[in-house]
Scaffold this motif. Structure first.
Motif, short mmCIF file in Angstrom:
data_model
loop_
_atom_site.label_atom_id
_atom_site.label_comp_id
_atom_site.label_asym_id
_atom_site.label_seq_id
_atom_site.Cartn_x
_atom_site.Cartn_y
_atom_site.Cartn_z
N ILE A 5 7.48 10.68 1.90
CA ILE A 5 7.29 10.27 0.72
C ILE A 5 6.32 8.80 1.46
CG2 ILE A 5 7.95 8.59 -0.96
CD1 ILE A 5 10.46 10.97 0.15
N ASN A 6 5.11 8.61 0.84
CA ASN A 6 4.43 7.60 0.97
C ASN A 6 4.67 6.54 -0.26
OD1 ASN A 6 2.26 5.59 1.41
ND2 ASN A 6 0.61 7.08 1.60
N ASN A 7 5.26 5.50 0.00
CA ASN A 7 5.96 4.43 -0.90
C ASN A 7 4.81 3.47 -0.88
OD1 ASN A 7 7.84 4.13 -2.81
ND2 ASN A 7 8.78 2.62 -1.32
N SER A 8 3.68 3.63 -0.50
CA SER A 8 2.68 2.43 -0.71
C SER A 8 2.52 2.18 -2.10
CB SER A 8 1.45 2.79 -0.02
OG SER A 8 0.53 1.84 -0.22
N SER A 9 2.29 0.90 -2.31
CA SER A 9 2.20 0.41 -3.79
C SER A 9 0.85 0.88 -4.18
CB SER A 9 2.07 -1.02 -4.18
OG SER A 9 1.42 -1.80 -2.99
N VAL A 42 -1.81 3.84 -3.96
CA VAL A 42 -1.72 5.32 -3.67
C VAL A 42 -2.92 5.89 -2.83
CG1 VAL A 42 -0.67 5.97 -5.68
CG2 VAL A 42 -3.12 5.71 -5.81
#
Lengths: 302, 63
Positions: A102-106, A108
């Protein structure tokens, strides 16, 4: 009790609900040797075989580091899977994911979900990045591979997928979702086949060059592909000069100009070359070259 | 492109090279590629080429 306790062995009698409680922490100042035990702890770490380390929960082994440093999660034999350094196996049949990244960066657009890289010198077999084993019942199968990209709808049906099959026979095929209908293929002879409503996939023969120009007044090109220029040799006499030469002179030509006029070979010069094609624009019937064509189109196929 | 390349033909006439705007080459590069080897050539403006082609085969190259 404060202070230090030095013991040779701590053993709990299973008939008693005994425990050792430490308020702060337990510090091991030297090697922790778990010995070799065939009994997995309820939740802990043990050494099931010599030089192997296993982690358990609910009395079941969950992760193994073998004697060579290979790590298996869900498998005690990570090297079974093409000698993987890390193997993760999910044997459940209820559709859980094997691995979630999961790339949880704000933002995208920042970072990568999965980044694949290699410093391998070989760009051949070892540099193939993603395999999907063709035979799901035999994940160690090394004779046939398919690469699958798919998207499933909420009802579980595939809404799109791409299958690249038969990799080891140098054939790549793409099938229409949920069917065995071949849509596109790169065959073993490097031919590209596709079915764009033809009824079956067939080799695509490309237009290798094309040009549209006016042959009257101020001669000018209005559109072209793989053409650097046309040479105006005289009345109704033009040479189409290719940007990239044809592999040979066995190409086919299609030409169009206007009513009662023809685009024909220039029989006098016979300039049918790999670098260009000399054509004549003539009046039908008389066969004389003329300059009255406002639109001359020429296409080259090979 | 508003330029043309002209060179003499073997029969005493003149050939005019019309560049393809989408080919990505400069007029000099087109000249180097499409003018027959050994032929003298000149790069001229398109307005220097007559638009009346009635006597096209009578055009001559002037060095």
């Amino acid at each position: 009790m404060a202070g230090t306790i030095i013991v040779d062995r701590i053993e709990s009698d299973a008939s008693y609900a005994s425990s050792i409680n430490v308020a702060a922490q337990v510090t091991f100042s030297n090697t922790v040797n778990f010995g070799v035990s065939s009994v997995a702890p309820v939740a802990g770490v043990y050494s099931p075989t010599t030089n192997n380390l296993a982690f358990t929960t609910a009395s079941t082994e969950r992760m193994r580091i073998d004697s060579a440093g290979n790590v298996g999660i869900g498998t005690s034999s990570p090297t079974t899977y093409k000698s993987a350094k890390l193997a993760i196996r999910n044997s459940a049949s209820s559709g859980e994911a094997v691995l979630a990244i999961i790339n949880n960066s704000s933002n995208v657009y920042e970072g990568a979900g999965i980044l694949l890289g290699s410093t391998a010198a070989s760009t051949n077999y070892g540099a193939t990045w993603l395999y999907h084993t063709y035979n799901t019942n035999s994940p160690t199968n090394t004779t046939s591979y398919a690469f699958n990209i798919s998207q499933r709808a909420t009802d579980g049906t595939y809404v799109s997928n791409i299958w690249n099959v038969d990799y080891q026979n140098s054939v790549s095929s793409w099938y229409r979702p949920n069917t065995s209908a071949l849509q596109m293929q790169l065959d073993a002879s490097n031919n590209l086949l596709f079915n764009s409503g033809y009824g079956s996939a067939a080799i695509a023969y490309g237009c290798r060059a094309w040009v549209k120009f006016n042959g009257t007044g101020t001669v000018a090109i209005s559109g072209s592909g793989n053409v650097t220029s046309i040479t105006d040799n005289g009345t109704g006499d033009y040479t189409v000069n290719f940007t990239t030469a044809m592999p040979d002179v066995n190409y086919a030509v299609s030409g169009f100009s206007g009513t009662n006029r023809l685009v024909a070979w220039n029989q006098t010069s016979l300039n049918y070359a790999t670098t260009g094609l000399r054509i004549a624009h003539t009046t039908a019937g008389s066969g004389e070259t003329d300059d009255r064509a406002e639109r001359i189109s020429v296409s080259i196929f090979r | 492109m508003n330029s043309r390349i002209i060179y003499p033909t073997d029969d005493g006439g003149v050939a005019v090279i019309v560049p393809a705007p989408e080919c990505g080459l400069t007029i000099e590069q087109i000249a180097a590629k499409d003018v027959p080897a050994g032929k003298p050539f000149k790069i001229v403006d398109v307005t220097d080429i007559p638009s009346d082609r009635t006597f096209r085969n009578a055009w001559e190259y002037q060095a």
